[in-house]
Design a protein around this motif. Sequence first.
Motif, PDB file in Angstrom:
ATOM      1  N   ASP A 131       0.888   9.470  10.986  1.00  0.00           N
ATOM      2  CA  ASP A 131       0.785   8.297  11.853  1.00  0.00           C
ATOM      3  C   ASP A 131       1.948   7.347  11.573  1.00  0.00           C
ATOM      4  O   ASP A 131       2.388   7.211  10.424  1.00  0.00           O
ATOM      5  CB  ASP A 131      -0.531   7.546  11.598  1.00  0.00           C
ATOM      6  N   PRO A 132       2.460   6.676  12.597  1.00  0.00           N
ATOM      7  CA  PRO A 132       3.496   5.665  12.361  1.00  0.00           C
ATOM      8  C   PRO A 132       3.004   4.618  11.359  1.00  0.00           C
ATOM      9  O   PRO A 132       1.804   4.326  11.294  1.00  0.00           O
ATOM     10  CB  PRO A 132       3.712   5.046  13.751  1.00  0.00           C
ATOM     11  N   ILE A 133       3.925   4.058  10.601  1.00  0.00           N
ATOM     12  CA  ILE A 133       3.560   3.144   9.537  1.00  0.00           C
ATOM     13  C   ILE A 133       2.767   1.952  10.050  1.00  0.00           C
ATOM     14  O   ILE A 133       1.845   1.466   9.393  1.00  0.00           O
ATOM     15  CB  ILE A 133       4.821   2.670   8.763  1.00  0.00           C
ATOM     16  N   GLU A 134       3.081   1.474  11.257  1.00  0.00           N
ATOM     17  CA  GLU A 134       2.358   0.303  11.766  1.00  0.00           C
ATOM     18  C   GLU A 134       0.882   0.602  12.018  1.00  0.00           C
ATOM     19  O   GLU A 134       0.035  -0.279  11.903  1.00  0.00           O
ATOM     20  CB  GLU A 134       3.010  -0.237  13.044  1.00  0.00           C
ATOM     21  N   LEU A 135       0.554   1.865  12.316  1.00  0.00           N
ATOM     22  CA  LEU A 135      -0.842   2.249  12.494  1.00  0.00           C
ATOM     23  C   LEU A 135      -1.508   2.470  11.144  1.00  0.00           C
ATOM     24  O   LEU A 135      -2.686   2.162  10.958  1.00  0.00           O
ATOM     25  CB  LEU A 135      -0.949   3.521  13.338  1.00  0.00           C
ATOM     26  N   ARG A 136      -0.764   2.974  10.165  1.00  0.00           N
ATOM     27  CA  ARG A 136      -1.351   3.232   8.842  1.00  0.00           C
ATOM     28  C   ARG A 136      -1.545   1.955   8.039  1.00  0.00           C
ATOM     29  O   ARG A 136      -2.350   1.924   7.124  1.00  0.00           O
ATOM     30  CB  ARG A 136      -0.497   4.247   8.071  1.00  0.00           C
ATOM     31  N   VAL A 137      -0.799   0.910   8.353  1.00  0.00           N
ATOM     32  CA  VAL A 137      -1.014  -0.344   7.623  1.00  0.00           C
ATOM     33  C   VAL A 137      -1.873  -1.329   8.401  1.00  0.00           C
ATOM     34  O   VAL A 137      -2.414  -2.272   7.826  1.00  0.00           O
ATOM     35  CB  VAL A 137       0.328  -1.029   7.250  1.00  0.00           C
ATOM     36  N   GLY A 138      -2.019  -1.121   9.700  1.00  0.00           N
ATOM     37  CA  GLY A 138      -2.703  -2.118  10.512  1.00  0.00           C
ATOM     38  C   GLY A 138      -4.011  -1.695  11.133  1.00  0.00           C
ATOM     39  O   GLY A 138      -4.667  -2.499  11.806  1.00  0.00           O
ATOM     40  N   THR A 139      -4.424  -0.411  10.942  1.00  0.00           N
ATOM     41  CA  THR A 139      -5.678   0.060  11.517  1.00  0.00           C
ATOM     42  C   THR A 139      -6.414   0.918  10.499  1.00  0.00           C
ATOM     43  O   THR A 139      -5.888   1.229   9.435  1.00  0.00           O
ATOM     44  CB  THR A 139      -5.447   0.911  12.790  1.00  0.00           C
ATOM     45  N   VAL A 140      -7.648   1.306  10.838  1.00  0.00           N
ATOM     46  CA  VAL A 140      -8.390   2.250   9.995  1.00  0.00           C
ATOM     47  C   VAL A 140      -8.395   3.641  10.625  1.00  0.00           C
ATOM     48  O   VAL A 140      -9.177   4.505  10.250  1.00  0.00           O
ATOM     49  CB  VAL A 140      -9.836   1.777   9.743  1.00  0.00           C
ATOM     50  N   GLY A 141      -7.498   3.851  11.590  1.00  0.00           N
ATOM     51  CA  GLY A 141      -7.323   5.172  12.157  1.00  0.00           C
ATOM     52  C   GLY A 141      -8.235   5.486  13.317  1.00  0.00           C
ATOM     53  O   GLY A 141      -8.821   4.603  13.959  1.00  0.00           O
ATOM     54  N   ILE A 194      -6.135   7.890  -0.475  1.00  0.00           N
ATOM     55  CA  ILE A 194      -7.025   7.140   0.421  1.00  0.00           C
ATOM     56  C   ILE A 194      -7.247   5.757  -0.170  1.00  0.00           C
ATOM     57  O   ILE A 194      -7.577   5.620  -1.350  1.00  0.00           O
ATOM     58  CB  ILE A 194      -8.397   7.825   0.595  1.00  0.00           C
ATOM     59  N   MET A 195      -7.079   4.745   0.661  1.00  0.00           N
ATOM     60  CA  MET A 195      -7.512   3.401   0.327  1.00  0.00           C
ATOM     61  C   MET A 195      -8.685   3.086   1.259  1.00  0.00           C
ATOM     62  O   MET A 195      -8.559   3.173   2.477  1.00  0.00           O
ATOM     63  CB  MET A 195      -6.400   2.371   0.512  1.00  0.00           C
ATOM     64  N   ALA A 196      -9.827   2.761   0.681  1.00  0.00           N
ATOM     65  CA  ALA A 196     -11.026   2.529   1.482  1.00  0.00           C
ATOM     66  C   ALA A 196     -11.988   1.688   0.659  1.00  0.00           C
ATOM     67  O   ALA A 196     -11.655   1.194  -0.414  1.00  0.00           O
ATOM     68  CB  ALA A 196     -11.668   3.860   1.897  1.00  0.00           C
ATOM     69  N   GLY A 197     -13.206   1.527   1.163  1.00  0.00           N
ATOM     70  CA  GLY A 197     -14.241   0.813   0.423  1.00  0.00           C
ATOM     71  C   GLY A 197     -14.412  -0.619   0.837  1.00  0.00           C
ATOM     72  O   GLY A 197     -15.498  -1.183   0.748  1.00  0.00           O
ATOM     73  N   SER A 198     -13.329  -1.262   1.265  1.00  0.00           N
ATOM     74  CA  SER A 198     -13.381  -2.619   1.799  1.00  0.00           C
ATOM     75  C   SER A 198     -12.098  -2.818   2.594  1.00  0.00           C
ATOM     76  O   SER A 198     -11.141  -2.057   2.440  1.00  0.00           O
ATOM     77  CB  SER A 198     -13.508  -3.658   0.678  1.00  0.00           C
ATOM     78  N   PRO A 199     -12.067  -3.828   3.477  1.00  0.00           N
ATOM     79  CA  PRO A 199     -10.884  -4.008   4.319  1.00  0.00           C
ATOM     80  C   PRO A 199      -9.600  -4.114   3.508  1.00  0.00           C
ATOM     81  O   PRO A 199      -9.534  -4.809   2.498  1.00  0.00           O
ATOM     82  CB  PRO A 199     -11.191  -5.316   5.065  1.00  0.00           C
ATOM     83  N   CYS A 200      -8.577  -3.402   3.964  1.00  0.00           N
ATOM     84  CA  CYS A 200      -7.298  -3.368   3.259  1.00  0.00           C
ATOM     85  C   CYS A 200      -6.338  -4.387   3.848  1.00  0.00           C
ATOM     86  O   CYS A 200      -6.015  -4.318   5.037  1.00  0.00           O
ATOM     87  CB  CYS A 200      -6.690  -1.970   3.369  1.00  0.00           C
ATOM     88  N   PRO A 201      -5.870  -5.332   3.039  1.00  0.00           N
ATOM     89  CA  PRO A 201      -4.850  -6.268   3.533  1.00  0.00           C
ATOM     90  C   PRO A 201      -3.582  -5.523   3.950  1.00  0.00           C
ATOM     91  O   PRO A 201      -3.119  -4.609   3.251  1.00  0.00           O
ATOM     92  CB  PRO A 201      -4.578  -7.165   2.322  1.00  0.00           C
ATOM     93  N   ILE A 202      -3.030  -5.885   5.076  1.00  0.00           N
ATOM     94  CA  ILE A 202      -1.852  -5.193   5.599  1.00  0.00           C
ATOM     95  C   ILE A 202      -0.692  -5.263   4.613  1.00  0.00           C
ATOM     96  O   ILE A 202       0.012  -4.271   4.376  1.00  0.00           O
ATOM     97  CB  ILE A 202      -1.464  -5.788   6.969  1.00  0.00           C
ATOM     98  N   GLU A 203      -0.485  -6.426   3.994  1.00  0.00           N
ATOM     99  CA  GLU A 203       0.627  -6.572   3.056  1.00  0.00           C
ATOM    100  C   GLU A 203       0.446  -5.658   1.845  1.00  0.00           C
ATOM    101  O   GLU A 203       1.425  -5.105   1.315  1.00  0.00           O
ATOM    102  CB  GLU A 203       0.745  -8.026   2.615  1.00  0.00           C
ATOM    103  N   LEU A 204      -0.791  -5.483   1.386  1.00  0.00           N
ATOM    104  CA  LEU A 204      -1.045  -4.586   0.256  1.00  0.00           C
ATOM    105  C   LEU A 204      -0.694  -3.154   0.627  1.00  0.00           C
ATOM    106  O   LEU A 204      -0.094  -2.422  -0.174  1.00  0.00           O
ATOM    107  CB  LEU A 204      -2.513  -4.685  -0.180  1.00  0.00           C
ATOM    108  N   MET A 205      -1.056  -2.729   1.826  1.00  0.00           N
ATOM    109  CA  MET A 205      -0.742  -1.374   2.261  1.00  0.00           C
ATOM    110  C   MET A 205       0.773  -1.141   2.263  1.00  0.00           C
ATOM    111  O   MET A 205       1.255  -0.078   1.837  1.00  0.00           O
ATOM    112  CB  MET A 205      -1.332  -1.138   3.654  1.00  0.00           C
ATOM    113  N   ARG A 206       1.520  -2.135   2.674  1.00  0.00           N
ATOM    114  CA  ARG A 206       2.974  -2.003   2.649  1.00  0.00           C
ATOM    115  C   ARG A 206       3.484  -1.818   1.219  1.00  0.00           C
ATOM    116  O   ARG A 206       4.374  -0.998   0.959  1.00  0.00           O
ATOM    117  CB  ARG A 206       3.624  -3.235   3.279  1.00  0.00           C
ATOM    118  N   ARG A 207       2.927  -2.562   0.279  1.00  0.00           N
ATOM    119  CA  ARG A 207       3.369  -2.465  -1.113  1.00  0.00           C
ATOM    120  C   ARG A 207       3.040  -1.095  -1.713  1.00  0.00           C
ATOM    121  O   ARG A 207       3.826  -0.534  -2.470  1.00  0.00           O
ATOM    122  CB  ARG A 207       2.721  -3.569  -1.952  1.00  0.00           C
ATOM    123  N   VAL A 208       1.873  -0.552  -1.349  1.00  0.00           N
ATOM    124  CA  VAL A 208       1.484   0.758  -1.875  1.00  0.00           C
ATOM    125  C   VAL A 208       2.427   1.849  -1.361  1.00  0.00           C
ATOM    126  O   VAL A 208       2.833   2.742  -2.110  1.00  0.00           O
ATOM    127  CB  VAL A 208       0.021   1.079  -1.522  1.00  0.00           C
TER     128      VAL A 208
END
Length: 566
Positions: A366-376, A323-337
């Motif tokens: 969830d498709p990757i675009e939803l997991r990197v671009g939304t909070v679900g 889980i990545m949470a606690g503050s807004p997650c940059p989309i580019e960071l999610m891709r790197r993780v």
Amino acid sequence: MSTAQLPVAPPTPWVDGLTIGQVLRETARQYPDDDAIVFCGPGVRVSWSELDREVDLVARGLLALGFVPGDHFGVWATNVPEWVLLQFATARIGVVLVNINPSYRAGELKFVLKQADVRGLALIDHYKTMHFQEILLEAAPDLASSTPGHLHSPTFPRLRWIVEMRGHQPSFGLSWYDLMSGAVSVPQACVDEVAERLNPNRAINIQFTSGTTGHPKGATLSHRNVLLNAFYAGQSQRLGPRDRVCLPVPLYHCFGCVLGTMCCIVHGSAMIFPSECFHPGETLAAIESQRCTAIYGVPTMFIAQLENPTFSKHDLSSLRTGIMAGSPCPIELMRRVTQEMGASEITIGYGQTEASPLITQTRTDDPIELRVGTVGRPLPGFEAKIVDPDTGAELGDGQQGEFCGRGHGVMIGYYHQPDKTAAAIDRDGWLHTGDLGMRQPNGYYRITGRLNDMIIRGGENIYPREIEERLYEHPAVEEVQIVGVPDHRFGEEILAWIKFKRDQQATETELREYCRLGLAHFKVPRYWKFVDSFPTTVTGKIQKFKIREQGIEELGLQDEANIETA
């Protein structure tokens, strides 16, 4: 207009209707010899059956001191094994655990101990430059002349017991050995009898919000609040008894003691604690040595691991989710993780302490675009909606407004603060988060900022998240924070703090042009500052208000800051 709601997934979660103590007992029965807890620093490894027995001993020790259901017991410490034991032992006998931030100084500690009616306090001796006994005596000097069990402090009239979990035992407190030794005077049947009478809907935990303005507020949570949240948060990750969850997040925070420990007892997953406080190198080492399948953290923690000099030397192939949470997650960071760390099924969670804590979460499939671009989407049993902050009217898809949530995780209330509770939870049970967001037509949500973070420049509403996302895409930028600072002409101007990746640089002119190519002209920052670090809380959340305060000072904008507005 309908709100976004998912049906409660059948069957009913097995934890519903149970207490935390009952859930731990059942997990220990099912997986007695599996790892429950590993603390890498001190080399502690405990199975589920061993944890269950240790929790009973601590619970008996607390009963021997006279604690009864409804009493409040504070824990003021970093991530140490005794923290976890106390969390489950207090829950087993209905004593309300009060989480205390280990970075608190005397004034903050004094407020929390008094406001939360703390009757017992467990603490460690020191961590780095923090000397906990000295800070406690600064908050209440009269404790120095007291004896264990006979504390007399006008400042804390309810406080009776101090327990030193490690290090030098104070004259006014018990040692951890003393607490455990007292268990022999209380038979196990007493614990079982107390546990049998507990109500899952009663308070079991008080967690204080960060309190960036004014005093922190104590969100009061029940057994059911945290167990259902843990069930669904773990389900979204597909956690099970073969999973090993790396927990570099602090236990005093809901990320550690709900999404961490509670998720694990509900799903039988092992809890792996890399270090007392977050250290990127030790976290990477723990993932490798303990073959962790899940990793938790706020965005700054993931950035620190990715940029750690030892990153490429570690085998992280065991990672799957987290889980990545606690503050807004940059989309580019999610891709790197997902790509560089290999946590291909990592999830994004959104919520707050007052919601126990998650309201929405992405799922592993969830498709990757939803997991990197939304909070679900909302967790099962939760509803969400976006409302106009001024009128309260519900808004449609694609419209930005305040995010509100309603469901099983919403707190009982702020302890002894009914006025603040009423301000946070309306008469229909909706928790008003103070966050800005929007709903997509597919029912997924995006968080676009905080209501009080919005920058108004010359009448234009500017949301920092949009500028931050653009700058995160620049190849030299590791981390960025955008805040508004006062301006005589426009009301506010935009200040960007930039931290570069190792061996990477860019000029202010280059970054301005990069923003100009992707953003409207009025969204391009006027002021720029290149930094090596950001002011953060102990959980790793960046404190934008401190960036703003420092910006005003450094830019000489004190006069503009003092201009009164309507």
